[in-house]
Motif scaffolding. Sequence first.
Motif, short mmCIF file in Angstrom:
data_model
loop_
_atom_site.label_atom_id
_atom_site.label_comp_id
_atom_site.label_asym_id
_atom_site.label_seq_id
_atom_site.Cartn_x
_atom_site.Cartn_y
_atom_site.Cartn_z
N SER A 146 0.81 -1.21 0.00
CA SER A 146 0.00 0.00 0.00
C SER A 146 0.85 1.26 0.00
CB SER A 146 -0.95 0.00 1.19
OG SER A 146 -0.23 -0.30 2.37
N GLU A 147 2.14 1.12 0.35
CA GLU A 147 3.03 2.29 0.33
C GLU A 147 3.18 2.85 -1.09
OE1 GLU A 147 3.61 -0.52 1.76
OE2 GLU A 147 4.37 -0.26 3.80
N LEU A 148 2.87 2.01 -2.07
CA LEU A 148 3.12 2.41 -3.45
C LEU A 148 1.87 2.97 -4.14
CD1 LEU A 148 5.38 -0.56 -4.55
CD2 LEU A 148 6.05 1.68 -3.72
N CYS A 149 0.78 3.13 -3.37
CA CYS A 149 -0.47 3.61 -3.96
C CYS A 149 -0.31 4.91 -4.72
CB CYS A 149 -1.52 3.83 -2.88
SG CYS A 149 -2.27 2.32 -2.36
N GLU A 150 0.29 5.90 -4.04
CA GLU A 150 0.37 7.22 -4.65
C GLU A 150 1.21 7.17 -5.92
OE1 GLU A 150 1.76 10.30 -2.08
OE2 GLU A 150 0.83 11.86 -3.31
N LEU A 151 2.27 6.38 -5.86
CA LEU A 151 3.15 6.23 -7.02
C LEU A 151 2.37 5.68 -8.21
CD1 LEU A 151 6.23 6.26 -7.86
CD2 LEU A 151 6.18 3.83 -7.39
N ILE A 152 1.57 4.65 -7.96
CA ILE A 152 0.82 4.03 -9.05
C ILE A 152 -0.26 4.98 -9.57
CG2 ILE A 152 -0.74 2.13 -9.62
CD1 ILE A 152 0.93 0.40 -7.76
N LEU A 153 -0.86 5.76 -8.66
CA LEU A 153 -1.90 6.71 -9.09
C LEU A 153 -1.31 7.81 -9.95
CD1 LEU A 153 -4.22 7.33 -6.02
CD2 LEU A 153 -4.72 6.11 -8.12
N LEU A 154 -0.13 8.29 -9.62
CA LEU A 154 0.43 9.43 -10.34
C LEU A 154 1.16 9.02 -11.60
CD1 LEU A 154 1.73 11.88 -7.62
CD2 LEU A 154 -0.04 12.27 -9.32
N ARG A 155 1.62 7.78 -11.64
CA ARG A 155 2.44 7.34 -12.76
C ARG A 155 1.82 7.62 -14.14
NH1 ARG A 155 6.88 7.15 -15.33
NH2 ARG A 155 7.34 5.28 -16.50
N PRO A 156 0.51 7.37 -14.33
CA PRO A 156 -0.06 7.61 -15.66
C PRO A 156 -0.02 9.07 -16.09
CG PRO A 156 -1.56 6.28 -14.34
CD PRO A 156 -0.49 6.78 -13.43
N PHE A 157 0.16 10.00 -15.14
CA PHE A 157 0.05 11.42 -15.48
C PHE A 157 1.40 12.10 -15.67
CE2 PHE A 157 -3.79 10.40 -13.14
CZ PHE A 157 -4.75 10.84 -14.02
#
Lengths: 168, 185
Positions: free
Chosen positions: A80-91
């Motif tokens: 779950s630590e990587l949530c923000e990373l995965i959310l922002l990656r497409p942008f």
Amino acid sequence: MSVYILPVLFIGLFIYGFAKKINTYDTFVKGAKGAIKLVVDIFPFIACIMVAVALLRVSGITEFLAKCLAPVFNFLGIPSELCELILLRPFTGSGSYALLDDVFTTYGADSYIGRCASVILGCSETIFYVATVYLSQTKVKKLGYAIPCALVASIVGAIVACLLCRVM
Amino acid sequence: MMLASFLVLLFVDPGATLSTMIDASTDALTLCIELCAVYAVWLGLLEIVDASGLGKKLAKLLRPLIKKLFRVDNEEIEKMIALNMSANILGLGNAATPMGIKAMQAMDDKSGKATFSMMMLVVVNATSIQLLPSTVIGLRANAGSANPSDIILPTILATIVTTSIGIMLVILCDKIKNRFARKKK
């Protein structure tokens, strides 16, 4: 090894150009001229997407979303630590690399989370950025199913990445 | 998306709104200046590749694959896609962009809707077929990793997974769409 790939390719290209009797200087200049126009054409699109992403981050919406989605990601086997990373990656490319750096300083580059983050970034792309920039010079307004397809593929990729990091 | 951010910022930190936007726009400008330099180099080299006939050769080599995958039948487009994919594989995402844009322009049918080929090109580019995640490796080395490049193999495997799933999904969606279109008739 890999540092040699590009120089060798370039040398080959110029030798090939000479062999074909091309004026490499004039040709290069002619091509390079196109760069300024291209950048001027895509600047507004890049500016818009970067402003939107910055607003999302500053307003805390991404953090909130990441918290909401944490259980889902945990269920899929993504830390779950990587949530923000995965959310922002497409942008955003630069934004996600900055986040990756944060992950490295917080958890260490060789930790499980650090390695997962590395592989996830390596196997995914800035989907919305790519779509916006690539289509910015066409008349296309409707993208059909391209974005959902790419997003689903990236999520599956992230799951696979975490699995691979566990075994490799 | 922007509206939601504005609304939240109104309550959280109204003073930061404009400065955030201008900062981001400045970042965009910096990025564009960098991109301009990168594009100049690559477009210059591309012109040589093109003029020397090397592009045509590469396109011929990749032609069976491109024809099947993107369903295009036009030498200029095939060439651009071949170069775009080669640059992607080498991990040169920024070099791939100008070729991708050119291919898109050539494929545009001005109907305002993306064609199958265009969507395929977006998805292939958006799922990144790269063999060398050089930026990630660089960052890992900077962060003091004992073995910065040990993520190469998993990354390549994961990339193959994402790209093939992306391609399959596009083909699947296209089939479903065609079936619906036929039913309507």
